[in-house]
Motif scaffolding. Structure first.
Motif, mmCIF file in Angstrom:
data_model
loop_
_atom_site.group_PDB
_atom_site.id
_atom_site.type_symbol
_atom_site.label_atom_id
_atom_site.label_comp_id
_atom_site.label_asym_id
_atom_site.label_seq_id
_atom_site.Cartn_x
_atom_site.Cartn_y
_atom_site.Cartn_z
ATOM 1 N N ALA A 144 2.775 -3.441 -8.397
ATOM 2 C CA ALA A 144 3.723 -2.705 -8.078
ATOM 3 C C ALA A 144 3.896 -1.361 -8.483
ATOM 4 O O ALA A 144 4.515 -0.271 -8.106
ATOM 5 C CB ALA A 144 5.120 -3.278 -8.138
ATOM 6 N N GLY A 145 2.840 -0.990 -9.368
ATOM 7 C CA GLY A 145 3.041 0.707 -9.907
ATOM 8 C C GLY A 145 1.451 1.005 -9.689
ATOM 9 O O GLY A 145 0.898 0.706 -8.541
ATOM 10 N N GLN A 146 0.896 1.878 -10.603
ATOM 11 C CA GLN A 146 -0.320 2.604 -10.424
ATOM 12 C C GLN A 146 -1.461 1.658 -10.883
ATOM 13 O O GLN A 146 -1.230 0.931 -11.926
ATOM 14 C CB GLN A 146 -0.278 3.634 -11.163
ATOM 15 C CG GLN A 146 -1.634 4.916 -11.230
ATOM 16 C CD GLN A 146 -1.449 5.927 -12.064
ATOM 17 O OE1 GLN A 146 -0.580 5.803 -13.123
ATOM 18 N NE2 GLN A 146 -1.752 7.166 -11.685
ATOM 19 N N PHE A 147 -2.541 1.815 -10.325
ATOM 20 C CA PHE A 147 -3.632 1.126 -10.741
ATOM 21 C C PHE A 147 -4.749 2.153 -11.261
ATOM 22 O O PHE A 147 -5.213 3.136 -10.415
ATOM 23 C CB PHE A 147 -4.491 0.358 -9.548
ATOM 24 C CG PHE A 147 -5.836 -0.180 -9.713
ATOM 25 C CD1 PHE A 147 -5.443 -1.543 -10.561
ATOM 26 C CD2 PHE A 147 -6.750 0.254 -9.586
ATOM 27 C CE1 PHE A 147 -7.062 -2.174 -10.813
ATOM 28 C CE2 PHE A 147 -8.249 -0.038 -9.922
ATOM 29 C CZ PHE A 147 -8.212 -1.587 -10.584
ATOM 30 N N ILE A 148 -5.276 1.996 -12.409
ATOM 31 C CA ILE A 148 -6.288 2.773 -13.102
ATOM 32 C C ILE A 148 -7.578 2.000 -13.559
ATOM 33 O O ILE A 148 -7.417 0.967 -14.379
ATOM 34 C CB ILE A 148 -5.647 3.486 -14.401
ATOM 35 C CG1 ILE A 148 -4.491 4.345 -13.836
ATOM 36 C CG2 ILE A 148 -6.842 4.295 -15.107
ATOM 37 C CD1 ILE A 148 -3.790 5.243 -14.945
ATOM 38 N N SER A 194 1.402 -0.152 -5.246
ATOM 39 C CA SER A 194 2.279 0.597 -4.485
ATOM 40 C C SER A 194 2.484 1.870 -5.093
ATOM 41 O O SER A 194 2.742 3.041 -4.367
ATOM 42 C CB SER A 194 3.701 0.099 -5.108
ATOM 43 O OG SER A 194 3.796 -1.255 -4.340
ATOM 44 N N GLY A 195 1.537 2.251 -6.246
ATOM 45 C CA GLY A 195 1.426 3.571 -6.745
ATOM 46 C C GLY A 195 0.351 4.136 -6.457
ATOM 47 O O GLY A 195 -0.545 3.238 -5.663
ATOM 48 N N SER A 196 -0.496 5.035 -7.077
ATOM 49 C CA SER A 196 -1.695 5.803 -6.836
ATOM 50 C C SER A 196 -2.817 4.560 -7.385
ATOM 51 O O SER A 196 -2.490 3.894 -8.326
ATOM 52 C CB SER A 196 -1.802 7.057 -7.204
ATOM 53 O OG SER A 196 -1.417 6.919 -8.708
ATOM 54 N N VAL A 197 -3.896 4.879 -6.733
ATOM 55 C CA VAL A 197 -5.223 4.088 -7.478
ATOM 56 C C VAL A 197 -6.213 5.256 -7.967
ATOM 57 O O VAL A 197 -6.557 6.303 -7.164
ATOM 58 C CB VAL A 197 -5.758 3.351 -6.125
ATOM 59 C CG1 VAL A 197 -7.096 2.896 -6.483
ATOM 60 C CG2 VAL A 197 -4.919 2.024 -5.667
ATOM 61 N N THR A 221 -3.122 1.335 -0.601
ATOM 62 C CA THR A 221 -2.255 1.903 -1.667
ATOM 63 C C THR A 221 -1.082 2.720 -0.775
ATOM 64 O O THR A 221 -1.310 3.389 0.132
ATOM 65 C CB THR A 221 -2.914 2.797 -2.685
ATOM 66 O OG1 THR A 221 -2.187 3.543 -3.313
ATOM 67 C CG2 THR A 221 -3.700 3.899 -2.024
ATOM 68 N N TYR A 222 -0.093 2.684 -1.195
ATOM 69 C CA TYR A 222 1.018 3.862 -0.766
ATOM 70 C C TYR A 222 1.027 4.852 -1.294
ATOM 71 O O TYR A 222 1.660 5.775 -0.709
ATOM 72 C CB TYR A 222 2.537 3.164 -0.749
ATOM 73 C CG TYR A 222 2.850 1.747 -0.411
ATOM 74 C CD1 TYR A 222 3.347 1.972 1.176
ATOM 75 C CD2 TYR A 222 2.729 0.314 -0.741
ATOM 76 C CE1 TYR A 222 3.596 0.763 1.798
ATOM 77 C CE2 TYR A 222 3.121 -0.801 0.206
ATOM 78 C CZ TYR A 222 3.394 -0.397 1.264
ATOM 79 O OH TYR A 222 3.814 -1.649 1.894
#
Length: 205
Positions: free
Chosen positions: A119-123, A141-144, A161-162
């Motif tokens: 539900a957040g960023q993927f790094i 839901s966050g940036s990739v 990704t959103y």
């Protein structure tokens, strides 16, 4: 190894400098869950882990980590393999209410992510990694953000990704990049290095 373990508070496991296998069969924590294996030379295997808050794994020189199912309700998932000089990372199913951060070490090997939802960023920080990375399904839901090392070997079947999608292969001396399907709510950016190779994208939107 741990069989069934249920805790209402935080769970912290510190490993020594030896080798062997740490196996977590059925772990439930209502708070945070941490494994400090920064000096450990063995394998970490997770069958089932459920935590309400952040879950953090620190790997040692071997960098061998496998997980069948990890569920983080409200927190983030961190897999810190920066100390690894080789590595074999396999995650079958990972769901996190917060962000997901995976750091690879300096050696060769392989990272395989089968189904990751955040539900957040993927790094994925593989800036110093010389191995291959394969992603079957990633939903964020966050940036990739994916940073590749010298090998520049990355494949993804389905990325959704959103936010924005950034693949930084600017340090790659060679490269083989394959996207079967990538969808982003914002910009999609792919940067490659000066070496030889190929970028193949079947579907992007």
């Amino acid at each position: 190894s741990f069989g069934a373990l249920s805790a209402s508070g935080a769970v912290n496991i510190a490993l020594g400098s030896g080798s062997g296998d740490l196996t977590l069969t059925d772990i439930e924590s209502s708070s945070t869950f941490t494994v400090d294996g920064s000096s450990y030379g063995g394998n970490i295997n997770v069958a089932s882990l459920s935590a309400s808050e952040n879950a953090t794994f620190q790997l040692g020189s071997a960098g061998h980590f496998s997980a069948q199912e990890i569920r983080i309700t409200d927190g983030s998932f961190v897999l810190d393999g920066a100390n690894a000089t080789t590595g074999l990372t396999t995650i079958q199913n990972l769901t996190a209410g917060g962000g997901v951060t995976i750091s690879m070490g300096t050696g060769t090997g392989e990272a395989s992510l089968v189904d990751v939802t955040t539900a957040g960023q993927f790094i994925l920080d593989a800036y110093n990694f010389a191995g291959s990375i394969d992603v079957t399904r990633l939903t964020a839901s966050g940036s990739v953000v994916v940073a590749l090392g010298s090998a520049g070997d990355f494949s993804a079947s389905d990325v959704d990704t959103y936010g924005s999608m950034t693949l930084d292969g600017s340090t790659a001396a060679t490269g083989q990049i394959t996207f079967t399907s990538v969808s982003a709510g914002e910009n999609i950016t792919v940067a490659m290095g000066s070496g030889m190779g190929a970028v193949h994208v079947e579907s992007a939107q």
